[in-house]
Design a protein around this motif. Sequence first.
Motif, PDB file in Angstrom:
ATOM      1  N   MET A 139       0.829  -1.205   0.000  1.00  0.00           N
ATOM      2  CA  MET A 139       0.000   0.000   0.000  1.00  0.00           C
ATOM      3  C   MET A 139       0.862   1.253   0.000  1.00  0.00           C
ATOM      4  O   MET A 139       0.532   2.247  -0.641  1.00  0.00           O
TER       5      MET A 139
ATOM      6  N   THR B 249      -5.799  -2.174  -2.485  1.00  0.00           N
ATOM      7  CA  THR B 249      -6.662  -1.829  -1.349  1.00  0.00           C
ATOM      8  C   THR B 249      -7.796  -2.831  -1.205  1.00  0.00           C
ATOM      9  O   THR B 249      -8.082  -3.295  -0.096  1.00  0.00           O
TER      10      THR B 249
ATOM     11  N   LYS C  38      -6.505   2.863   4.134  1.00  0.00           N
ATOM     12  CA  LYS C  38      -6.032   3.144   2.774  1.00  0.00           C
ATOM     13  C   LYS C  38      -7.170   3.683   1.916  1.00  0.00           C
ATOM     14  O   LYS C  38      -6.971   4.588   1.105  1.00  0.00           O
TER      15      LYS C  38
END
Length: 196
Positions: free
Chosen positions: A83, A98, A147
Amino acid sequence: MEKGKGVMGGVGRRWAVDFSDNSTSPSSRDVPDPPGFSRASIDQDDSSLSRQKKDAESNWKAQKAWEVAQAPFKNLMMMGFMMWMAGSTVHLFSIGITFSALWQPISALQGVGKIFEPYKDSKVELLGPKLLFIALNLGGLALGVWKLNTLGLLPTHASDWVSSLSPAQVGFSYSRNLIACIFCSSGKLLNLKMRA
């Protein structure tokens, strides 16, 4: 030839050896037991060996259950790094990572019972490993939600809900001064109001 017929006839073979254990009757044995050896100790050793085997197996199951419970931590670190490498801009790669970070913990949490099924034993306590497994997967889920928020894909601001809000009702009080002030920028409207 008669010997052959006798053997084939089922009388018995002279060269056959009886392998049955007649150790319970010491008179039938030709060789005595060695010094320090007793048949009772073999039975005790067998029971202690089986008990030790069961204990070793339950210890192995407990160790493997803890290893399975700690496995999401490695996945959590890997997903965090991926990420970070994807950045905070919205593009196909970051969205894919994600949603992968969200899907993996959800599917793992749905199958907790199946994951720990091979390690069930009366001597193995699975509550601690299961709780650790659930906590680490919830941490992974929180990382995925964070995220999503970083990418701006979570509706956390009032502007994200504008389409579902009703239009604002604006109230005016009509007075000559206010109308003259509002329309002062356009000459035509100001002139119309002045005539009235």
